[in-house]
Design a protein around this motif. Structure first.
Motif, PDB file in Angstrom:
ATOM      1  N   MET A   1       0.100   0.392 -11.223  1.00 40.45           N
ATOM      2  CA  MET A   1      -1.004   1.163 -10.641  1.00 40.45           C
ATOM      3  C   MET A   1      -2.111   1.334 -11.668  1.00 40.45           C
ATOM      4  O   MET A   1      -1.851   1.500 -12.856  1.00 40.45           O
TER       5      MET A   1
ATOM      6  N   SER B   1      -7.276   8.289  -0.700  1.00 41.41           N
ATOM      7  CA  SER B   1      -6.145   7.359  -0.756  1.00 41.41           C
ATOM      8  C   SER B   1      -5.814   6.869   0.646  1.00 41.41           C
ATOM      9  O   SER B   1      -6.155   7.517   1.643  1.00 41.41           O
TER      10      SER B   1
ATOM     11  N   THR C   1      -6.421  -1.676   2.543  1.00 44.50           N
ATOM     12  CA  THR C   1      -5.477  -1.662   1.428  1.00 44.50           C
ATOM     13  C   THR C   1      -6.125  -2.239   0.176  1.00 44.50           C
ATOM     14  O   THR C   1      -6.017  -1.674  -0.919  1.00 44.50           O
ATOM     15  N   ARG C   2      -6.816  -3.372   0.319  1.00 42.25           N
ATOM     16  CA  ARG C   2      -7.503  -3.988  -0.831  1.00 42.25           C
ATOM     17  C   ARG C   2      -8.579  -3.058  -1.384  1.00 42.25           C
ATOM     18  O   ARG C   2      -8.775  -2.961  -2.601  1.00 42.25           O
TER      19      ARG C   2
ATOM     20  N   GLN D   1      -6.957  -0.539  -3.667  1.00 37.67           N
ATOM     21  CA  GLN D   1      -6.192  -1.024  -4.811  1.00 37.67           C
ATOM     22  C   GLN D   1      -7.134  -1.227  -5.987  1.00 37.67           C
ATOM     23  O   GLN D   1      -7.713  -2.282  -6.170  1.00 37.67           O
ATOM     24  N   CYS D   2      -7.307  -0.202  -6.769  1.00 38.00           N
ATOM     25  CA  CYS D   2      -8.205  -0.260  -7.935  1.00 38.00           C
ATOM     26  C   CYS D   2      -9.622  -0.642  -7.524  1.00 38.00           C
ATOM     27  O   CYS D   2     -10.347  -1.289  -8.295  1.00 38.00           O
TER      28      CYS D   2
END
Length: 273
Positions: free
Chosen positions: A1, A181, A239-240, A243-244
């Motif tokens: 993560m 999130s 989701t992408r 993700q950071c």
């Protein structure tokens, strides 16, 4: 993560409602007076509609259970037991909206947590279907935020279903929250967002979205650079994004007519002053 900086509100000022002169005066007040003034405003607005707001007590548990059974889907209603209501009221707070009968027409609950950022977790916002569409959800949510501020909480959090668009519109557009999130397959819950609102005078006052300003912003800024439009059902794409990613969802383009679809709007993960 990956490691991220502390979450803040990420909404360009250009898309947010211009504060009224009264709102600007309220912002200059010390926090305790700000909270009292804000509460008074909400109570007066509700009174005009023949409604009142108050803290729930243990005597309200059974009427609340009945209201929740009629207000929520069966699978959602079953998630909250009398024991849960007792716990919310004892260690956090429950808020009720009542009409003149009096009957319960709205509710929301809160549990505080002694985390480093002093989280106040909001749960089970519900409004009677006969009272939908007049911003009661926003009013009771804001009142809960003010109580949490009084008790020392610094951040309000909640979990919301990815397709609960009425509540999403209230949270993102009307009350100024963001989605910090995303959980595409949360055990027992399905696809949900974690929503967040810092409990500060500024974030409670200056982060609601003006639809016409949002439309103008999208028309004159660059897609993929200044914002991203996202399909709520694009699980892999969202989701992408989280993700950071450099973007965070902070607005909803609400379906207005047959043939149009709800869309999320994400903005760069940079504070806009």
């Amino acid at each position: 993560m990956c490691t991220r900086p502390a979450i803040k509100i990420y909404k360009p000022r250009e898309i947010c409602k211009d504060p009224t002169p009264e709102a600007l005066r309220k912002l200059k007040l010390p926090e305790k007076k700000f909270i009292r003034r804000f509460k008074d405003e909400i109570e007066k607005e509700l009174s005009v509609r023949g409604l009142s707001i108050r803290l729930a007590t243990f005597a309200d548990i059974l009427p609340l259970e009945t209201f929740i059974q009629t207000c929520f889907k069966p699978e959602e209603a079953s998630e909250v037991s009398p024991y849960d209501l007792f716990r919310f009221i004892q260690f956090g707070h429950g808020l009720l909206l009542e009409n003149n009968e009096p009957s319960i027409v709205g509710c929301v609950f809160e549990i505080p947590y002694d985390t480093p950022d002093k989280v106040s977790f909001l749960i089970r916002l519900g409004i009677d279907k006969n009272y939908v569409g007049v911003n009661l959800g926003k009013s009771i949510m804001e009142y809960s935020c003010l109580i949490a501020m009084e008790h020392g909480s610094k951040v309000k959090k909640a979990v919301v279903d990815f397709d609960n668009f009425p509540q999403i519109c209230i949270m993102l557009n009307k009350a100024g929250w963001i989605f910090d999130s995303y959980y595409p397959d949360a055990p027992g819950m399905g696809t949900v967002f974690s929503a967040l609102l810092p409990l500060s005078k500024r974030d409670l006052t200056l982060t609601a979205i003006a639809r016409e300003k949002l439309e103008a912003y999208l028309a004159f800024h660059i897609d993929g650079v200044d914002y991203k439009i996202i399909d709520p059902y694009d699980t892999s794409g969202i989701t992408r994004l989280y993700q950071c990613g450099d973007f965070v969802i902070a607005a909803l383009i609400k379906q207005e007519a047959s043939g149009t679809a709800n869309k999320f709007v994400a903005f760069p993960r940079t504070r806009q002053e």
